[in-house]
Design an enzyme around this catalytic site. Structure first.
Site, PDB file in Angstrom:
ATOM      1  N   LYS A  25     -17.618  -3.020  11.205  1.00 15.81           N
ATOM      2  CA  LYS A  25     -16.629  -2.165  11.867  1.00 15.81           C
ATOM      3  C   LYS A  25     -15.386  -2.934  12.273  1.00 15.81           C
ATOM      4  O   LYS A  25     -14.250  -2.472  12.053  1.00 15.81           O
ATOM      5  CB  LYS A  25     -17.266  -1.512  13.100  1.00 15.81           C
ATOM      6  CG  LYS A  25     -16.297  -0.700  13.939  1.00 15.81           C
ATOM      7  CD  LYS A  25     -16.999  -0.026  15.108  1.00 15.81           C
ATOM      8  CE  LYS A  25     -17.364  -1.000  16.194  1.00 15.81           C
ATOM      9  NZ  LYS A  25     -17.850  -0.305  17.420  1.00 15.81           N
ATOM     10  N   GLY A 146     -19.421   7.262  30.863  1.00 18.93           N
ATOM     11  CA  GLY A 146     -19.851   7.013  32.230  1.00 18.93           C
ATOM     12  C   GLY A 146     -18.731   7.337  33.203  1.00 18.93           C
ATOM     13  O   GLY A 146     -17.568   7.009  32.962  1.00 18.93           O
ATOM     14  N   HIS A 369      16.035  -1.016 -17.818  1.00 18.50           N
ATOM     15  CA  HIS A 369      15.085   0.066 -18.056  1.00 18.50           C
ATOM     16  C   HIS A 369      14.105  -0.279 -19.178  1.00 18.50           C
ATOM     17  O   HIS A 369      14.435  -0.938 -20.148  1.00 18.50           O
ATOM     18  CB  HIS A 369      15.780   1.387 -18.399  1.00 18.50           C
ATOM     19  CG  HIS A 369      17.077   1.241 -19.124  1.00 18.50           C
ATOM     20  ND1 HIS A 369      18.216   1.910 -18.759  1.00 18.50           N
ATOM     21  CD2 HIS A 369      17.439   0.474 -20.186  1.00 18.50           C
ATOM     22  CE1 HIS A 369      19.208   1.570 -19.569  1.00 18.50           C
ATOM     23  NE2 HIS A 369      18.760   0.706 -20.439  1.00 18.50           N
ATOM     24  N   TYR A 372       9.050  -4.965 -20.051  1.00 20.80           N
ATOM     25  CA  TYR A 372       7.962  -5.734 -19.459  1.00 20.80           C
ATOM     26  C   TYR A 372       8.339  -7.203 -19.571  1.00 20.80           C
ATOM     27  O   TYR A 372       8.552  -7.717 -20.680  1.00 20.80           O
ATOM     28  CB  TYR A 372       6.617  -5.507 -20.148  1.00 20.80           C
ATOM     29  CG  TYR A 372       5.589  -6.502 -19.655  1.00 20.80           C
ATOM     30  CD1 TYR A 372       5.074  -6.385 -18.363  1.00 20.80           C
ATOM     31  CD2 TYR A 372       5.195  -7.583 -20.430  1.00 20.80           C
ATOM     32  CE1 TYR A 372       4.180  -7.323 -17.867  1.00 20.80           C
ATOM     33  CE2 TYR A 372       4.298  -8.526 -19.944  1.00 20.80           C
ATOM     34  CZ  TYR A 372       3.796  -8.385 -18.659  1.00 20.80           C
ATOM     35  OH  TYR A 372       2.918  -9.315 -18.160  1.00 20.80           O
ATOM     36  N   ALA A 429      19.308  -5.669 -32.345  1.00 17.08           N
ATOM     37  CA  ALA A 429      18.323  -4.645 -32.003  1.00 17.08           C
ATOM     38  C   ALA A 429      17.069  -4.797 -32.851  1.00 17.08           C
ATOM     39  O   ALA A 429      17.139  -5.033 -34.060  1.00 17.08           O
ATOM     40  CB  ALA A 429      18.923  -3.257 -32.196  1.00 17.08           C
TER      41      ALA A 429
END
Length: 486
Positions: A25, A146, A369, A372, A429
């Site tokens: 926890k 309590g 644009h 990668y 290109a």
């Protein structure tokens, strides 16, 4: 300055079964750090002479986090005897034998409790001269807690557990928050007297309070200003509620420090994030971990940054970045993905649908644009056209691509790493760069175009493409006949 008369006991031995999780926890993340780390940071702020953390379940995992967050803390393992009283008993035994100051006992699952509130508790305890002082609260719903029953003079008379309370006692709105300050001598004496003679077979710290009152000692209770300060975390719902409250407090604190948060409801800021004045956060922004943003930068909308540095005046929108560095006045996004090791220089650009990884991109360079770029270096002022990628993986190893400064890389160029392109070079290109390109050179890979007449009719007969080609052929034949006068 160290408070030589203060020792802190952090109770961290509970199992936390209601979380229904393999993760303890206290190690669940809250605001970017484990739940217990919030309590340890508060303990550090109090500058106590001694800090003892009591652990049991998943002790090694907890001990590792405690050692990182508060190295000076002494870690004590709770034995087979259950209960908070036994945990405190073992913690006190770990204190120097001659320690005679005050012992603050705090649970490890109250992450919203701040140092200021605890300082008030300690000051009230010392000013009141009581053997113990309890932190109390007035929650909206007191059921299950309590109750604090006071004497006619306002002192604490006793703590009555909900199941044992009368109807009149259950009507009391003040509850025990489970945080205590004890005089060390009185605490040692009464800890030795508590037993496991109860329905649960546990030693309870609340029994110490009862024994102190029976012995004629005064015990006080100090109400907190807001009950959420002492809210514990026992299940996922309470964890979520604590996260929302903590985030609201964090966002507001940054707003008051000069940060524009356009939509606090959809903005999440971890507690170790650092922001300069005049930063603007747009809706849907999540700043995680140790992210740092310099003045004048705009983040968002819909952006998640983890452990990322953003320079002054940069713009980052609809971007996911982890362990990245974005330079001053740089532009990132929309829909960019910056993986670990990305460094974008000042005035640089990582644009739409660009992914980078372990890549250093120089000042003023542009990946506008559909790129990668992984395991690569791009020099200053270079420009990568649409569709440019670095083919960095050969199936076994990763290889680097080095692109010099002021380079122009044309659309759909592929760099087959390892390869280097010199300063000021160009590509045509569709070029596939397999060899180093000297500075100032033009790299092209050109093959003669070959047209195979009738290929579709032969290989794809009956398709829409074949029928379209047939219609086109008939139209061309008709036009040719008209032009020839037939």
């Amino acid at each position: 300055m160290t408070d030589q008369n203060l020792a802190i006991v952090v109770l961290a031995a509970g199992q936390g079964t209601r979380m229904k999780s393999a993760t303890p926890k206290l190690l669940h993340p809250l605001g970017g750090i484990p739940v217990i780390a919030h309590v340890l940071e508060t303990a550090r702020a109090l500058e106590a002479a001694e800090v003892v953390a009591v652990v049991r379940h998943e002790r090694d995992r907890l001990a590792e986090v405690i050692g990182v967050e508060l190295p000076e803390a002494v870690i004590v393992d709770q034995d087979e005897v259950p209960g908070t009283g036994r945990a405190v008993e073992q913690a006190v035994a770990a204190l120097p034998a001659d320690f005679s100051g005050d012992v603050l006992v705090v649970n490890g699952d109250v992450p919203l409790l701040d140092a200021g509130t605890l300082r008030e508790l300690i000051a009230a305890h010392r000013a009141g001269g009581s053997a113990a002082t309890i932190l109390s609260a007035f929650p909206a719903v007191a059921a299950g807690y309590g109750r604090i029953v006071r004497t006619s003079t306002g002192r604490l008379d006793r703590i009555v557990e909900h199941k044992d309370a009368t109807e009149a006692e259950r009507a009391i709105g003040e509850i025990n928050a489970g945080i205590y300050v004890f005089g060390a001598a009185a605490l040692r004496d009464k800890l030795a007297a508590i037993t496991t003679d109860n329905a649960q077979g546990e030693k309870y710290i609340t029994d110490v309070i009862g024994l102190l009152r029976e012995s004629g000692f005064d015990v006080d209770a100090l109400p907190v200003s807001d009950s959420w300060l002492v809210d514990g975390i026992n299940d996922r719902a309470q964890l979520s509620e604590a996260a929302a409250k903590l985030n609201a407090l964090t966002v507001r604190a940054w707003q008051l420090a000069g940060v524009t948060v356009q939509d606090p409801a959809t903005t999440w800021i971890d507690v170790r994030v650092r922001l300069a004045p005049d930063v603007t956060l747009l809706p849907g922004t999540q700043l995680r971990g140790a992210t740092a943003v310099e003045t004048g930068a705009t983040i968002g909308p819909d952006t998640t940054l983890l452990d990322t540095e953003v320079g002054a005046g940069a713009t980052v929108k609809r971007t996911d970045a982890t362990l990245a560095v974005i330079g001053a006045a740089a532009t990132v996004g929309p829909f960019a993905y910056l993986r670990p090791g990305t460094v974008l220089g000042a005035d640089g650009k990582i644009g739409t649908f660009v992914e980078t990884k372990n890549a250093v991109i120089g000042a003023g360079a542009k990946l506008a644009h559909f790129n990668y770029v992984g395991d690569a270096e791009v020099g200053e002022k270079s420009n990568l056209g649409a569709g440019v990628i670095t083919a960095n993986y050969d199936g076994v190893n990763k290889h680097r691509t080095e692109i010099g400064s002021h380079v122009r890389v044309a659309t759909n160029t592929v760099f087959v790493a390892p390869v280097r392109m010199g300063d000021g070079a160009y590509t045509g290109a569709g070029t596939v760069v397999r060899k180093d390109v000297p500075a100032g050179s033009l790299a092209v890979t050109v093959a003669p175009q070959r047209n195979i007449e009738g290929w579709v009719a032969q290989r794809r007969p009956g398709t829409d493409a074949a029928r379209a080609a047939q219609r086109n052929g008939a139209a061309e034949a008709s036009n040719a006949a008209e032009e020839s006068g037939e």
